[in-house]
Design a protein around this motif. Structure first.
Motif, mmCIF file in Angstrom:
data_model
loop_
_atom_site.group_PDB
_atom_site.id
_atom_site.type_symbol
_atom_site.label_atom_id
_atom_site.label_comp_id
_atom_site.label_asym_id
_atom_site.label_seq_id
_atom_site.Cartn_x
_atom_site.Cartn_y
_atom_site.Cartn_z
ATOM 1 N N GLN A 20 0.793 -1.236 0.000
ATOM 2 C CA GLN A 20 0.000 0.000 0.000
ATOM 3 C C GLN A 20 0.826 1.286 0.000
ATOM 4 O O GLN A 20 0.310 2.350 -0.339
ATOM 5 C CB GLN A 20 -0.922 0.014 1.216
ATOM 6 C CG GLN A 20 -0.172 -0.017 2.534
ATOM 7 C CD GLN A 20 -1.087 -0.236 3.716
ATOM 8 O OE1 GLN A 20 -2.275 -0.471 3.556
ATOM 9 N NE2 GLN A 20 -0.542 -0.148 4.916
ATOM 10 N N SER A 21 2.100 1.222 0.371
ATOM 11 C CA SER A 21 2.930 2.426 0.444
ATOM 12 C C SER A 21 4.264 2.203 -0.247
ATOM 13 O O SER A 21 4.771 1.077 -0.303
ATOM 14 C CB SER A 21 3.185 2.822 1.907
ATOM 15 O OG SER A 21 1.977 3.119 2.585
ATOM 16 N N HIS A 53 5.404 12.058 -8.257
ATOM 17 C CA HIS A 53 4.793 13.340 -7.925
ATOM 18 C C HIS A 53 5.627 14.013 -6.842
ATOM 19 O O HIS A 53 5.888 13.417 -5.778
ATOM 20 C CB HIS A 53 3.362 13.129 -7.437
ATOM 21 C CG HIS A 53 2.479 12.464 -8.462
ATOM 22 N ND1 HIS A 53 1.708 13.154 -9.349
ATOM 23 C CD2 HIS A 53 2.283 11.142 -8.737
ATOM 24 C CE1 HIS A 53 1.049 12.313 -10.129
ATOM 25 N NE2 HIS A 53 1.383 11.083 -9.780
ATOM 26 N N ASN A 55 6.900 17.238 -4.148
ATOM 27 C CA ASN A 55 6.354 18.223 -3.216
ATOM 28 C C ASN A 55 6.249 19.589 -3.897
ATOM 29 O O ASN A 55 7.126 19.989 -4.672
ATOM 30 C CB ASN A 55 7.247 18.337 -1.974
ATOM 31 C CG ASN A 55 7.185 17.080 -1.123
ATOM 32 O OD1 ASN A 55 6.123 16.521 -0.906
ATOM 33 N ND2 ASN A 55 8.341 16.616 -0.656
ATOM 34 N N LYS A 81 6.355 12.720 -3.118
ATOM 35 C CA LYS A 81 5.259 12.606 -2.161
ATOM 36 C C LYS A 81 4.253 11.519 -2.556
ATOM 37 O O LYS A 81 3.485 11.049 -1.724
ATOM 38 C CB LYS A 81 4.526 13.937 -2.018
ATOM 39 C CG LYS A 81 3.816 14.406 -3.292
ATOM 40 C CD LYS A 81 3.061 15.707 -3.050
ATOM 41 C CE LYS A 81 2.343 16.179 -4.315
ATOM 42 N NZ LYS A 81 1.621 17.451 -4.099
ATOM 43 N N LYS A 82 4.245 11.121 -3.828
ATOM 44 C CA LYS A 82 3.332 10.097 -4.307
ATOM 45 C C LYS A 82 3.897 9.464 -5.579
ATOM 46 O O LYS A 82 4.619 10.118 -6.328
ATOM 47 C CB LYS A 82 1.943 10.685 -4.585
ATOM 48 C CG LYS A 82 0.879 9.647 -4.927
ATOM 49 C CD LYS A 82 -0.502 10.285 -5.064
ATOM 50 C CE LYS A 82 -0.598 11.131 -6.302
ATOM 51 N NZ LYS A 82 -1.988 11.622 -6.530
ATOM 52 N N THR A 84 2.731 7.089 -8.986
ATOM 53 C CA THR A 84 1.675 6.492 -9.801
ATOM 54 C C THR A 84 2.306 5.504 -10.770
ATOM 55 O O THR A 84 3.167 5.870 -11.579
ATOM 56 C CB THR A 84 0.898 7.550 -10.594
ATOM 57 O OG1 THR A 84 0.303 8.487 -9.684
ATOM 58 C CG2 THR A 84 -0.220 6.897 -11.403
ATOM 59 N N GLU A 93 -1.775 3.897 -7.450
ATOM 60 C CA GLU A 93 -1.207 5.058 -6.763
ATOM 61 C C GLU A 93 -0.731 4.664 -5.369
ATOM 62 O O GLU A 93 -1.445 3.991 -4.625
ATOM 63 C CB GLU A 93 -2.237 6.190 -6.677
ATOM 64 C CG GLU A 93 -2.575 6.801 -8.024
ATOM 65 C CD GLU A 93 -3.368 8.092 -7.899
ATOM 66 O OE1 GLU A 93 -3.840 8.401 -6.770
ATOM 67 O OE2 GLU A 93 -3.521 8.796 -8.914
ATOM 68 N N ASN A 95 1.085 6.193 -1.795
ATOM 69 C CA ASN A 95 1.621 7.277 -0.977
ATOM 70 C C ASN A 95 3.027 6.923 -0.528
ATOM 71 O O ASN A 95 3.418 5.750 -0.520
ATOM 72 C CB ASN A 95 0.715 7.532 0.230
ATOM 73 C CG ASN A 95 -0.624 8.127 -0.174
ATOM 74 O OD1 ASN A 95 -0.686 8.959 -1.066
ATOM 75 N ND2 ASN A 95 -1.687 7.693 0.477
ATOM 76 N N VAL A 96 3.793 7.917 -0.134
ATOM 77 C CA VAL A 96 5.211 7.720 0.202
ATOM 78 C C VAL A 96 5.452 7.982 1.676
ATOM 79 O O VAL A 96 4.992 8.986 2.230
ATOM 80 C CB VAL A 96 6.103 8.649 -0.649
ATOM 81 C CG1 VAL A 96 7.548 8.605 -0.163
ATOM 82 C CG2 VAL A 96 6.042 8.242 -2.117
ATOM 83 N N GLN A 97 6.156 7.048 2.327
ATOM 84 C CA GLN A 97 6.597 7.224 3.704
ATOM 85 C C GLN A 97 8.114 7.409 3.725
ATOM 86 O O GLN A 97 8.817 6.906 2.845
ATOM 87 C CB GLN A 97 6.212 6.012 4.560
ATOM 88 C CG GLN A 97 4.717 5.781 4.666
ATOM 89 C CD GLN A 97 4.376 4.643 5.604
ATOM 90 O OE1 GLN A 97 5.096 4.371 6.570
ATOM 91 N NE2 GLN A 97 3.280 3.949 5.332
#
Length: 303
Positions: A20-21, A53, A55, A81-82, A84, A93, A95-97
């Motif tokens: 998921q990340s 994507h 910041n 930050k993301k 795709t 898609e 999200n980024v940690q």
């Protein structure tokens, strides 16, 4: 003449599913983007087509082809930050940690995902034994278990000892490829073990970390593991310590919910050649009976 291999994008027909990340790993310079997947092996020329994507509102997404190796230094990983992923007609898609260097003294223990687990007594012995060796944090990915197992994990979570993280059932493959490959969840117990461990390693915030199953505890001949590992690894180029396997028997068995046998364990030495004499020095580690009272107190509260 040298042949030229043309890159091939991975499309929606390829059996792949994503965690998921995504992660930006600041332990490296420059930082590295990490994306975790479950899929068959890919060829050297196959790649994922991804939009990174960045910041800020003034930056357009950056398109990159992601192969099995890390990207070149021009990858703007610190700004992502993301992500795709484009798979032909399919889009994913993520999200980024962010992952930073370890800072706190202690031991983080990473656990395999808990699937349909019932032997809660193992968990009690496991956590208390690791605490005695200096463990300060446990990361547990939970999928399914008996009520007793859940109550055990919940008890230690309420003490602030473990972090419980939900582990998913993975979705089915796209329709156009589902009939060509086994269902992902049919073998996910084995596959997800390695996926979860790699993700857990990124979440280690202590100076020492380890991966150990519910029936594994690592102990030096004298003292605590935390002290021994710190002494052996600080200021050296040693990145890991290897421990030889020894089996231990308890009478009565802990599955009777009686832990008195922990005070007088019986060790079974494996017959193949030793590979870790420097750690055990050819001697079975001594066991302290001080943990028995703590174990029994935990059992009483869980029961």
């Amino acid at each position: 003449m040298l042949g030229i291999v043309v890159g091939e994008p991975i499309n929606a027909s390829f059996p792949i599913t994503f965690y998921q990340s995504a992660y930006v790993d600041y332990r490296f310079t420059p930082p590295r983007l990490r994306i975790f997947t479950l899929n068959p092996c890919i060829k050297n020329y196959q790649f994922l087509s991804a939009d990174l994507h960045l910041n800020g509102n003034n930056f357009a997404p950056v398109r990159r082809n992601i192969y099995g190796t890390h990207l070149d230094d021009d990858c703007p990983s610190a700004l992502i930050k993301k992500v795709t992923i484009h798979l032909g007609s399919r889009k994913v898609e993520l999200n980024v940690q962010k992952v930073y260097k370890k800072s706190t003294e202690g031991i983080t223990v990473c656990l395999q995902p808990v699937y349909y687990y019932s032997q809660w007594q193992n968990i009690v012995l496991y956590i208390e034994a690791w605490r005695a060796q200096g463990a300060t944090r446990f990361i547990v990915y939970f999928h399914s278990a008996t009520k007793e197992t859940w109550r055990t994990l919940e008890y230690y979570r309420n003490l602030g000892m473990i972090e419980l993280k939900s582990w998913p059932s993975f979705p089915s493959l796209p329709v156009d490829s589902a009939d060509k490959y086994p269902k992902i969840d049919d073998s996910v117990f084995i596959l997800s073990y390695f996926l979860a461990m790699n993700i857990c390693i990124l979440d280690i915030k202590t100076t020492i970390g380890t991966i150990a199953d519910f029936d594994e505890v690592m102990v030096p001949t004298n003292g605590r593991l935390l002290d021994y590992a710190t002494e052996e690894m600080t200021g050296t180029k040693v990145g890991a310590l290897s421990f030889e396997n020894h089996y231990v028997l308890f009478t009565p068995k802990i599955y009777t919910s009686h832990f008195s046998g922990v005070a007088s364990p019986k060790f079974k030495i494996l017959t193949w050649p030793s590979k870790a004499h420097k750690i055990f020095n050819g001697v079975i580690p001594k066991f302290s009976s001080k943990s028995y009272d703590a174990l029994q107190e935990c059992v009483n509260k869980i029961m």
